[in-house]
Design a protein around this motif. Structure first.
Motif, short mmCIF file in Angstrom:
data_model
loop_
_atom_site.label_atom_id
_atom_site.label_comp_id
_atom_site.label_asym_id
_atom_site.label_seq_id
_atom_site.Cartn_x
_atom_site.Cartn_y
_atom_site.Cartn_z
N ARG A 224 1.19 -1.00 0.02
CA ARG A 224 -0.02 -0.24 -0.03
C ARG A 224 0.66 1.40 0.23
NH1 ARG A 224 -5.42 -0.66 1.00
NH2 ARG A 224 -6.21 -2.60 1.69
N GLY A 225 0.53 2.14 -0.86
CA GLY A 225 1.43 3.37 -0.83
C GLY A 225 2.29 3.68 -1.46
N SER A 226 2.58 2.04 -2.36
CA SER A 226 3.83 2.26 -2.75
C SER A 226 4.32 2.46 -4.40
CB SER A 226 4.66 0.65 -3.25
OG SER A 226 3.95 0.30 -3.75
N GLY A 227 2.24 2.90 -4.82
CA GLY A 227 2.68 3.29 -6.33
C GLY A 227 3.20 2.06 -7.52
N VAL A 228 2.95 1.11 -6.77
CA VAL A 228 3.74 -0.40 -7.82
C VAL A 228 2.36 -1.15 -7.08
CG1 VAL A 228 4.93 -2.35 -7.58
CG2 VAL A 228 6.26 -0.46 -7.09
N TYR A 229 1.73 -1.99 -8.43
CA TYR A 229 0.08 -2.36 -8.30
C TYR A 229 0.57 -3.68 -8.56
CZ TYR A 229 -1.84 2.22 -7.59
OH TYR A 229 -1.87 3.21 -7.00
N TYR A 230 -0.36 -4.37 -8.42
CA TYR A 230 -0.33 -6.02 -9.06
C TYR A 230 -1.47 -6.59 -9.46
CZ TYR A 230 -1.18 -11.71 -7.56
OH TYR A 230 -0.38 -12.21 -8.01
N PRO A 231 -0.67 -7.07 -10.55
CA PRO A 231 -2.08 -6.35 -12.12
C PRO A 231 -3.24 -7.87 -12.08
CG PRO A 231 0.47 -7.72 -12.76
CD PRO A 231 0.37 -7.47 -11.23
N GLY A 241 -5.12 -2.91 -11.77
CA GLY A 241 -4.37 -4.14 -10.57
C GLY A 241 -4.53 -3.70 -9.02
N TYR A 242 -4.42 -4.15 -7.81
CA TYR A 242 -4.35 -3.20 -6.97
C TYR A 242 -3.07 -3.28 -5.97
CZ TYR A 242 -8.97 -5.66 -7.46
OH TYR A 242 -10.41 -5.57 -8.24
N PRO A 247 -6.30 -8.54 -2.31
CA PRO A 247 -7.29 -7.15 -2.43
C PRO A 247 -8.59 -7.39 -1.26
CG PRO A 247 -7.80 -8.17 -4.16
CD PRO A 247 -6.14 -9.08 -3.59
N GLU A 248 -8.59 -6.75 -0.98
CA GLU A 248 -9.98 -6.67 0.14
C GLU A 248 -10.86 -7.00 -0.70
OE1 GLU A 248 -10.09 -3.59 2.68
OE2 GLU A 248 -8.01 -3.76 3.74
N GLU A 249 -12.40 -7.94 -0.24
CA GLU A 249 -13.80 -7.75 -0.94
C GLU A 249 -14.13 -6.00 -1.97
OE1 GLU A 249 -17.92 -9.10 -1.05
OE2 GLU A 249 -16.77 -9.58 0.78
N ARG A 250 -14.43 -6.17 -2.91
CA ARG A 250 -15.06 -4.90 -2.98
C ARG A 250 -14.06 -4.33 -2.94
NH1 ARG A 250 -18.54 -5.61 -6.94
NH2 ARG A 250 -19.47 -3.30 -6.08
N MET A 251 -13.14 -4.44 -3.54
CA MET A 251 -12.08 -3.16 -3.14
C MET A 251 -11.58 -2.62 -4.72
SD MET A 251 -7.36 -3.39 -3.05
CE MET A 251 -7.60 -3.26 -0.55
N PRO A 252 -11.97 -1.57 -4.75
CA PRO A 252 -11.93 -0.80 -6.07
C PRO A 252 -10.23 -0.97 -6.88
CG PRO A 252 -12.37 1.16 -4.50
CD PRO A 252 -12.19 -0.02 -3.52
N ALA A 253 -10.10 -1.23 -8.16
CA ALA A 253 -9.40 -1.74 -8.99
C ALA A 253 -8.75 -0.74 -9.47
CB ALA A 253 -9.34 -2.62 -10.04
N VAL A 254 -7.36 0.01 -9.86
CA VAL A 254 -7.19 1.24 -10.07
C VAL A 254 -6.23 0.62 -11.89
CG1 VAL A 254 -5.42 2.70 -10.17
CG2 VAL A 254 -6.00 2.15 -7.87
N LEU A 255 -7.16 1.51 -12.66
CA LEU A 255 -7.05 2.01 -13.79
C LEU A 255 -5.86 2.55 -14.40
CD1 LEU A 255 -8.33 0.91 -17.20
CD2 LEU A 255 -9.65 2.87 -16.34
N ILE A 256 -5.07 2.15 -14.96
CA ILE A 256 -3.47 2.58 -15.23
C ILE A 256 -3.42 2.43 -16.59
CG2 ILE A 256 -1.31 2.69 -14.95
CD1 ILE A 256 -1.86 0.38 -12.04
#
Length: 317
Positions: A224-231, A241-242, A247-256
């Protein structure tokens, strides 16, 4: 009270719908409030004849061929109010949607364009049995272009605000997937391909550094907070990615928006691994706390941060 009959199938079960139209439960035909009022009063509106309709549809085609999709949409809406049972109207509307996708390089789905695609597709399928096959063929063509890397997926997905319920850049992944595939099942091929590439990245412990100063593939496990995302999805110019691999349930995915075109080819993965090797060789700071107090362990392919104590391991290339 006068009995209202559907002009298409003769059914008397016509009901008001939430979208402001009157819908026949028998065949699905829809009528505008003005059309329904005329039916209630026993009036029959004169619809354009075959030759007149051909000329009007020719004008519509000229309009969207010039790139005026809004104007074409307005003309088709007027024609549909006059004679909604004519399949030529719905097929021309489909042609306008297809032309829009090809010229604009965007996928048309609910709420993403000026076209009311759910209504167009539903009534088009009611009017012409071949309509759905043509529609699916168009979406299949767009899906293949995305999978080959010939078409930007980000331009389409970035529009996805789910009718204002979500930030288009942070959307629950399953919702995004279901939303885009509503238009056509053919779009599932895009997600199958993107998820397969993401699984291969996961097997390689490959993540993506989305910080503007970096924008590259990373061998660092996301946190968390690193700016690095797990695809969980990677294709075309998009990574979804997250910030964690759990990821927690219903956690928003980040669109990159990825700086590189992603395809399921060895050439792509060779280039990505080349980036990882270069990142490892040139790294002179801790990617977790950004400290410059990083040293390489003696006789080991590892680096350690003297400030936060984290070990930075490379991938097993």
């Amino acid at each position: 009270m006068a009995v209202i009959h559907c002009r298409k199938c003769g059914s008397t079960d016509i009901r008001y719908t939430e979208n402001g139209f009157f819908r026949c439960t028998g065949c699905g035909a829809e009528y505008t409030p003005s059309e329904f009022g005329n039916m209630l009063n026993g009036k029959t509106e004169a619809s354009p004849g075959t030759e007149e309709l051909k000329q009007k549809l020719k004008d519509v085609r000229a309009t969207f061929d010039m790139g005026n999709f809004s104007g074409a949409n307005d003309l088709l809406r007027e024609l549909a109010e006059e004679c909604s049972e004519r399949k030529e109207i719905w097929n021309t509307w489909l042609d306008a949607v297809i032309a829009y996708m090809r010229k604009q390089g965007r996928i048309a789905f609910r709420g993403s364009t000026l076209f009311d695609t759910p209504r167009i597709f539903r009534l088009g399928e009611n009017a012409d049995p071949s309509f759905r096959e043509r529609k699916d063929a168009a979406y299949r063509e767009m899906a293949r272009k995305i999978i080959r890397g010939d078409l930007s997926l980000f331009r389409s997905l970035h529009q996805c605000s789910l009718a204002g319920h979500y930030d288009p850049l942070t959307v629950p992944y399953d919702d995004l997937k279901d939303y885009l595939c509503e238009a056509s099942d053919e779009m599932t091929a895009v997600f199958d391909a993107g998820e397969a590439i993401a699984r291969r990245m996961q097997d390689m412990n490959m993540s993506y550094d989305a910080r503007r100063t970096e924008q590259c593939f990373s061998f660092i496990t996301p946190w968390r907070g690193s700016g690095v995302y797990y695809p969980v999805f990677a294709l075309s110019d998009v990574i979804i990615g997250y910030p964690t691999d759990e990821p927690e349930e219903r956690m928003p995915a980040v669109l990159i928006r990825c700086a590189h075109v992603i395809t399921d080819t060895e050439e792509f993965f060779d280039d990505a691994v080349g980036q990882l090797i270069g990142q490892w060789e040139n790294m002179d700071y801790c990617p977790y706390c950004y400290s410059r107090n990083v040293r390489r362990k003696m006789l080991k392919k590892e680096k350690v941060c003297a400030d936060c104590g984290r070990t930075i391991k490379p991938m097993d290339f």
